[in-house]
Design a protein around this motif. Structure first.
Motif, PDB file in Angstrom:
ATOM      1  N   VAL A 138      41.467  52.842  29.120  1.00 56.72           N
ATOM      2  CA  VAL A 138      40.856  54.143  29.513  1.00 56.72           C
ATOM      3  C   VAL A 138      41.428  55.254  28.771  1.00 56.72           C
ATOM      4  O   VAL A 138      40.799  56.021  28.416  1.00 56.72           O
ATOM      5  N   SER A 139      42.723  55.264  28.852  1.00 53.02           N
ATOM      6  CA  SER A 139      43.429  56.470  28.179  1.00 53.02           C
ATOM      7  C   SER A 139      42.977  56.578  26.464  1.00 53.02           C
ATOM      8  O   SER A 139      42.398  57.821  26.038  1.00 53.02           O
ATOM      9  N   GLN A 140      42.955  55.500  25.990  1.00 50.91           N
ATOM     10  CA  GLN A 140      42.401  55.344  24.706  1.00 50.91           C
ATOM     11  C   GLN A 140      40.951  55.792  24.451  1.00 50.91           C
ATOM     12  O   GLN A 140      40.536  56.490  23.342  1.00 50.91           O
ATOM     13  N   ASN A 141      40.244  55.155  25.463  1.00 56.36           N
ATOM     14  CA  ASN A 141      38.723  55.554  25.384  1.00 56.36           C
ATOM     15  C   ASN A 141      38.630  56.963  25.572  1.00 56.36           C
ATOM     16  O   ASN A 141      37.513  57.647  24.815  1.00 56.36           O
ATOM     17  N   TRP A 142      39.289  57.747  26.483  1.00 60.27           N
ATOM     18  CA  TRP A 142      39.241  59.300  26.560  1.00 60.27           C
ATOM     19  C   TRP A 142      39.277  59.777  25.125  1.00 60.27           C
ATOM     20  O   TRP A 142      38.715  60.671  24.501  1.00 60.27           O
ATOM     21  N   ARG A 143      40.569  59.470  24.588  1.00 53.94           N
ATOM     22  CA  ARG A 143      40.843  60.211  23.505  1.00 53.94           C
ATOM     23  C   ARG A 143      39.874  59.868  22.284  1.00 53.94           C
ATOM     24  O   ARG A 143      39.748  60.812  21.322  1.00 53.94           O
ATOM     25  N   HIS A 144      39.277  58.564  22.094  1.00 50.70           N
ATOM     26  CA  HIS A 144      38.357  58.648  21.116  1.00 50.70           C
ATOM     27  C   HIS A 144      37.064  58.543  21.203  1.00 50.70           C
ATOM     28  O   HIS A 144      35.875  58.290  20.546  1.00 50.70           O
TER      29      HIS A 144
END
Length: 332
Positions: free
Chosen positions: A12-18
């Protein structure tokens, strides 16, 4: 993030970032076709655990969020009414809703129960309200901010009236409950951001210098008693540390397309989300970077401001003129 497995949290954190997410328009409503801008529907919202509260015209409606994270139920679980004209803004604190309306009144609802109080507060529309520690603060087009008591036997009693010399667009009580900040239009007074003593109503300090006329502050957000975010017509997000300086903000970020910023929120860590005045643009910012991290265009071809946004660990909700959009960051 409690209860979410570590692997899922990283994804989820990576999804926000990208910027990887599933987009959905979860609610639509008719836009008022009225000549004056102030008469357009300008929705506001709050998130509270399993519910999303959304103002539509003179009512506030509570929608149940679906457990699977697939949006919300289309029909409201509860409707809170009491205003004669549109709700301008409201806050949700300790199972109470406090709202300000175009009719100049403030309405207090207890979420669980039928208790509600309405009192006449200002001569013109109440543009903004906050509620903490048994006190309400309100700001109005009538160029005043007021402090109201909610203690037993004194509900709706005005404790202080502050002459701001400008219409008040935004207001927030400090987490220490000792002061409150007003964001004003910056037309009649040179400082759009001022901090006032909650107990006496006296001016404590002005934030910043050399603001251009019309650089009104449309939203303010306290992260801590000394850290404050602001945004507005001059297209900048500003981050203030009152311990360091009241003259200069510690960081600022410029909206790249020169749009006014209507609303702002942070996770009280590194991430900031902002909503702009054109084409429903939501931007994500990382405080450690100078440039915008991600942007999402939610209204095209018709243009609408993002009037309000809220986010949880996994979802971001944005209220535009005629629809509520959700970005789901759990998507693979």
């Amino acid at each position: 993030a409690a209860g979410i497995p570590v692997k899922e949290r990283v994804k989820v954190s990576q999804n926000w970032r990208h910027g990887r997410c599933r987009r959905d328009t979860v609610l639509k409503w008719k836009c008022k076709q009225v000549a004056s801008l102030s008469s357009f529907l300008m929705p506001w919202m709050e998130l509270d655990g399993e519910y999303l509260y959304l103002s539509q015209a003179e009512n506030i409606q509570a929608y149940h969020l679906c457990a699977e994270g697939t949006g919300l139920q289309r029909h409201p679980q509860a409707i809170f009414s009491g205003h004669q004209e549109d709700v301008c803004r409201f806050v949700l604190v300790n199972s109470h809703i406090v709202s300000g309306g175009g009719d100049g009144s403030i309405v207090l609802h207890k979420i669980h129960g039928s208790y509600s109080v309405r009192f006449s507060a200002h001569e013109q529309e109440v543009n903004c309200v906050d509620f903490q520690g048994g006190l309400i603060v309100s700001g109005s087009r009538d160029r005043t901010a007021k402090v109201w008591s909610l203690s037993a036997g004194r509900v709706g009693q005005c404790l202080h009236t502050v002459q701001t010399e400008d219409r008040v667009w935004s207001i927030a009580i400090s987490p220490l409950l000792s002061s409150f900040v007003t964001g004003t239009a910056c037309c009649g007074h040179t400082s759009p951001l001022r901090i006032w003593d909650l107990e006496s109503g006296q001016l404590l300090t002005c934030l910043g210098t050399d603001f251009h006329r019309g650089a009104g502050v449309l939203d303010v957000f306290y992260e801590t008693p000394s850290l404050l975010l602001s945004c507005g017509y001059d297209t900048y997000i500003r981050y203030w540390d009152i311990r360091t300086s009241t003259r200069k903000c510690v960081q600022e970020w410029e909206e790249p397309h020169d749009s006014a910023l209507y609303c702002i929120r942070s996770d009280k860590n590194h991430m900031i989300a902002s909503g702009s005045s054109y084409y429903g643009v939501v931007r994500l910012w990382d405080k450690r970077q100078t440039r915008c991290l991600q942007s999402f265009h939610l209204s095209s071809p018709t243009s609408s401001p993002v009037y309000c946004l809220r986010f949880s660990t996994t979802h971001l909700y944005a209220a535009l003129a005629s629809a509520l959009h959700v970005l789901d960051f759990t998507a693979s």
